[in-house]
Design a protein around this motif. Structure first.
Motif, PDB file in Angstrom:
ATOM      1  N   UNK A   1       0.215 -10.801   4.394  1.00 51.89           N
ATOM      2  CA  UNK A   1       1.112  -9.775   4.651  1.00 51.89           C
ATOM      3  C   UNK A   1       1.843  -9.482   3.215  1.00 51.89           C
ATOM      4  N   UNK A   2       2.457  -8.478   3.266  1.00 54.15           N
ATOM      5  CA  UNK A   2       3.569  -7.995   2.216  1.00 54.15           C
ATOM      6  C   UNK A   2       4.841  -8.477   2.898  1.00 54.15           C
ATOM      7  N   UNK A   3       5.711  -9.420   2.121  1.00 52.13           N
ATOM      8  CA  UNK A   3       6.968  -9.995   2.505  1.00 52.13           C
ATOM      9  C   UNK A   3       8.005  -9.459   1.350  1.00 52.13           C
ATOM     10  N   UNK A   4       8.689  -8.575   1.872  1.00 50.07           N
ATOM     11  CA  UNK A   4       9.665  -7.862   0.766  1.00 50.07           C
ATOM     12  C   UNK A   4      11.286  -8.208   1.381  1.00 50.07           C
ATOM     13  N   UNK A   5      11.750  -8.884   0.400  1.00 47.69           N
ATOM     14  CA  UNK A   5      13.042  -9.355   0.717  1.00 47.69           C
ATOM     15  C   UNK A   5      14.091  -8.631   0.108  1.00 47.69           C
ATOM     16  N   UNK A   6      15.198  -8.016   0.894  1.00 50.56           N
ATOM     17  CA  UNK A   6      16.673  -7.494   0.542  1.00 50.56           C
ATOM     18  C   UNK A   6      16.235  -6.082  -0.381  1.00 50.56           C
ATOM     19  N   UNK A   7      16.397  -6.175  -1.595  1.00 55.73           N
ATOM     20  CA  UNK A   7      16.406  -4.806  -2.335  1.00 55.73           C
ATOM     21  C   UNK A   7      14.651  -4.545  -2.550  1.00 55.73           C
ATOM     22  N   UNK A   8      13.823  -5.350  -2.040  1.00 55.39           N
ATOM     23  CA  UNK A   8      12.451  -5.171  -2.203  1.00 55.39           C
ATOM     24  C   UNK A   8      11.948  -4.244  -0.991  1.00 55.39           C
ATOM     25  N   UNK A   9      11.591  -3.107  -1.413  1.00 57.02           N
ATOM     26  CA  UNK A   9      11.031  -2.002  -0.363  1.00 57.02           C
ATOM     27  C   UNK A   9       9.586  -2.220   0.267  1.00 57.02           C
ATOM     28  N   UNK A  10       8.787  -2.561  -0.372  1.00 58.76           N
ATOM     29  CA  UNK A  10       7.451  -2.896  -0.004  1.00 58.76           C
ATOM     30  C   UNK A  10       6.475  -3.757  -0.918  1.00 58.76           C
TER      31      UNK A  10
ATOM     32  N   UNK B   1       6.915  -5.649 -12.676  1.00 59.86           N
ATOM     33  CA  UNK B   1       5.711  -6.038 -13.625  1.00 59.86           C
ATOM     34  C   UNK B   1       4.780  -6.732 -13.122  1.00 59.86           C
ATOM     35  N   UNK B   2       4.807  -7.331 -11.764  1.00 57.47           N
ATOM     36  CA  UNK B   2       3.519  -7.937 -10.835  1.00 57.47           C
ATOM     37  C   UNK B   2       2.478  -6.803 -10.680  1.00 57.47           C
ATOM     38  N   UNK B   3       2.978  -5.523 -10.591  1.00 57.14           N
ATOM     39  CA  UNK B   3       1.979  -4.480 -10.227  1.00 57.14           C
ATOM     40  C   UNK B   3       2.086  -4.132  -8.753  1.00 57.14           C
ATOM     41  N   UNK B   4       2.942  -4.930  -8.134  1.00 57.16           N
ATOM     42  CA  UNK B   4       2.888  -4.505  -6.564  1.00 57.16           C
ATOM     43  C   UNK B   4       4.365  -4.160  -6.033  1.00 57.16           C
ATOM     44  N   UNK B   5       5.249  -5.250  -6.195  1.00 57.50           N
ATOM     45  CA  UNK B   5       6.447  -5.143  -5.636  1.00 57.50           C
ATOM     46  C   UNK B   5       7.588  -4.027  -6.006  1.00 57.50           C
ATOM     47  N   UNK B   6       7.906  -3.073  -5.094  1.00 59.42           N
ATOM     48  CA  UNK B   6       8.733  -1.875  -5.214  1.00 59.42           C
ATOM     49  C   UNK B   6      10.182  -2.302  -4.860  1.00 59.42           C
ATOM     50  N   UNK B   7      10.917  -2.062  -5.500  1.00 57.85           N
ATOM     51  CA  UNK B   7      12.320  -2.441  -5.202  1.00 57.85           C
ATOM     52  C   UNK B   7      13.470  -1.050  -5.447  1.00 57.85           C
ATOM     53  N   UNK B   8      14.481  -1.163  -5.040  1.00 58.70           N
ATOM     54  CA  UNK B   8      15.457  -0.141  -5.269  1.00 58.70           C
ATOM     55  C   UNK B   8      16.158  -0.319  -6.518  1.00 58.70           C
ATOM     56  N   UNK B   9      16.328   0.796  -7.209  1.00 58.33           N
ATOM     57  CA  UNK B   9      16.921   0.536  -8.607  1.00 58.33           C
ATOM     58  C   UNK B   9      18.160   0.293  -8.550  1.00 58.33           C
ATOM     59  N   UNK B  10      18.967   0.425  -7.430  1.00 55.51           N
ATOM     60  CA  UNK B  10      20.297  -0.120  -7.303  1.00 55.51           C
ATOM     61  C   UNK B  10      20.712  -1.384  -6.825  1.00 55.51           C
ATOM     62  N   UNK B  11      19.518  -2.294  -6.526  1.00 58.41           N
ATOM     63  CA  UNK B  11      19.547  -3.700  -5.794  1.00 58.41           C
ATOM     64  C   UNK B  11      20.208  -3.723  -4.656  1.00 58.41           C
ATOM     65  N   UNK B  12      20.242  -2.643  -3.858  1.00 60.78           N
ATOM     66  CA  UNK B  12      20.783  -2.542  -2.528  1.00 60.78           C
ATOM     67  C   UNK B  12      19.677  -2.983  -1.580  1.00 60.78           C
ATOM     68  N   UNK B  13      20.139  -3.114  -0.527  1.00 63.40           N
ATOM     69  CA  UNK B  13      18.917  -3.465   0.644  1.00 63.40           C
ATOM     70  C   UNK B  13      18.274  -2.239   1.036  1.00 63.40           C
ATOM     71  N   UNK B  14      16.967  -2.439   1.497  1.00 59.74           N
ATOM     72  CA  UNK B  14      15.894  -1.419   2.047  1.00 59.74           C
ATOM     73  C   UNK B  14      15.452  -2.259   3.455  1.00 59.74           C
ATOM     74  N   UNK B  15      15.010  -1.057   4.251  1.00 60.07           N
ATOM     75  CA  UNK B  15      14.490  -1.516   5.595  1.00 60.07           C
ATOM     76  C   UNK B  15      12.976  -0.808   5.672  1.00 60.07           C
ATOM     77  N   UNK B  16      12.195  -1.133   6.510  1.00 61.82           N
ATOM     78  CA  UNK B  16      10.710  -0.586   6.606  1.00 61.82           C
ATOM     79  C   UNK B  16      10.296  -1.122   7.899  1.00 61.82           C
ATOM     80  N   UNK B  17       9.858   0.140   8.813  1.00 60.82           N
ATOM     81  CA  UNK B  17       9.061  -0.195  10.122  1.00 60.82           C
ATOM     82  C   UNK B  17       8.034   0.595  10.017  1.00 60.82           C
ATOM     83  N   UNK B  18       7.027   0.155  11.007  1.00 59.17           N
ATOM     84  CA  UNK B  18       5.730   0.953  10.589  1.00 59.17           C
ATOM     85  C   UNK B  18       4.902   0.823  12.262  1.00 59.17           C
ATOM     86  N   UNK B  19       4.225   1.677  12.507  1.00 56.51           N
ATOM     87  CA  UNK B  19       3.229   1.406  13.746  1.00 56.51           C
ATOM     88  C   UNK B  19       2.168   2.234  13.381  1.00 56.51           C
ATOM     89  N   UNK B  20       0.864   1.873  14.020  1.00 62.02           N
ATOM     90  CA  UNK B  20      -0.279   2.768  13.999  1.00 62.02           C
ATOM     91  C   UNK B  20      -0.358   3.385  15.561  1.00 62.02           C
TER      92      UNK B  20
END
Length: 279
Positions: free
Chosen positions: A74-83, A224-243
């Motif tokens: 899984x991708x597990x993105x917490x708080x300011x982590x977007x995806x 720097x891990x090459x994967x984790x995308x975060x908000x530049x202001x450190x505020x919370x992000x949400x992400x929902x998806x369906x196929x």
């Protein structure tokens, strides 16, 4: 095995969509399991282990694990982590966190992909509203995915709902995509834009739609891990998806347990007392 249309969009047969439904249902059930497991004190790696076991025990293969070197199921993105958050043994969830869990599975060579954002214990009203708005925008986008519509009709439906609900940062540069025999296929589906552009949708096309919405800025940064995308202001992000699959009878949401019937009925109902029925 399958047809292609403009931009290389794969068009599936009814039988192939049933195989995608099997993959989608496995993803949906995995996310239900993980949603129940989310609690203060659990690590994102423990959630990842639970997801991999469930997918493999039920005849699937994790889509994400090994994808361009990604180490998680899984991708597990917490708080300011977007995806694209990497599951880690040292990433412990705490009361008040928000975690986005993105999951993919392959069954008989066909992919399903979905994501949900889950509160950990008690979160703020502002964050809870963010989750509600983001999820509702996803379903507005899915509802726009009808045969004969244009690709950006989905993008516009997502953006229009978010804009109507307040001032949020709609993430750019990341978005939905075609899906089928590969996890990421043509075309890209932005979460913003004018309607009426792009290919005409036709039965047999399948897409993953995935709004990402921030409390603050839309601006992002890859760590720097090459994967984790975060908000530049450190505020919370949400992400929902369906196929979902485009059908002659309307969108069929392959990763939703009920194929989207409850949400589509909700959107079709008039608001009560002037309230927004989608929230």
């Amino acid at each position: 095995m399958f047809k292609r249309r403009r931009l290389g969009i794969q068009v599936k047969t009814a039988e192939q969509i049933e195989l995608m439904r099997a993959a989608g249902l496995l993803v949906g059930r995995t996310l239900e399991l993980l949603r129940e497991a989310v609690k203060p004190g659990i690590t994102t790696l423990e959630l990842d282990t639970l997801a991999e076991r469930h997918i493999r025990d039920n005849g699937g293969v994790p889509s994400f694990k090994g994808y361009h070197g990604f180490t998680g199921t899984i991708c597990a993105s917490v708080n300011e982590e977007i995806v694209h958050g990497i599951p880690r043994a040292g990433k412990v969830l705490r009361d008040g966190d928000v975690i986005s869990i993105d999951c993919g599975a392959i069954v008989a060579g066909w992919h399903g992909d979905a994501a949900v954002t889950v509160p950990v214990g008690e979160i703020t009203d502002e964050e809870r509203r963010l989750l509600e708005v983001t999820e509702a925008s996803l379903w507005r986008g899915l509802a726009a995915g009808t045969a004969g519509a244009r690709l950006t009709d989905m993008s516009h439906a997502i953006e229009a709902h978010i804009r109507s609900q307040g001032t949020y940062g709609i993430v750019e540069g990341y978005g939905g995509h075609g899906i089928g025999t590969e996890m990421h296929m043509d075309p890209l589906i932005p979460n913003h834009g004018a309607p009426g552009h792009g290919p005409v949708l036709e039965p047999g096309m399948c897409f993953a739609v995935e709004p990402m919405v921030n409390l603050g800025t839309k601006d992002t940064l890859e760590l720097d891990d090459g994967w984790t995308v975060v908000t530049t202001d450190g505020r919370t992000s949400a992400h929902f998806e369906h196929t979902f699959a485009v059908t002659a009878d309307g969108p069929r949401v392959l990763t939703a347990i009920d194929e989207g019937r409850e949400w589509f009925a909700k959107l079709a109902s008039p608001p009560q007392n002037g309230s927004d029925s989608s929230s």
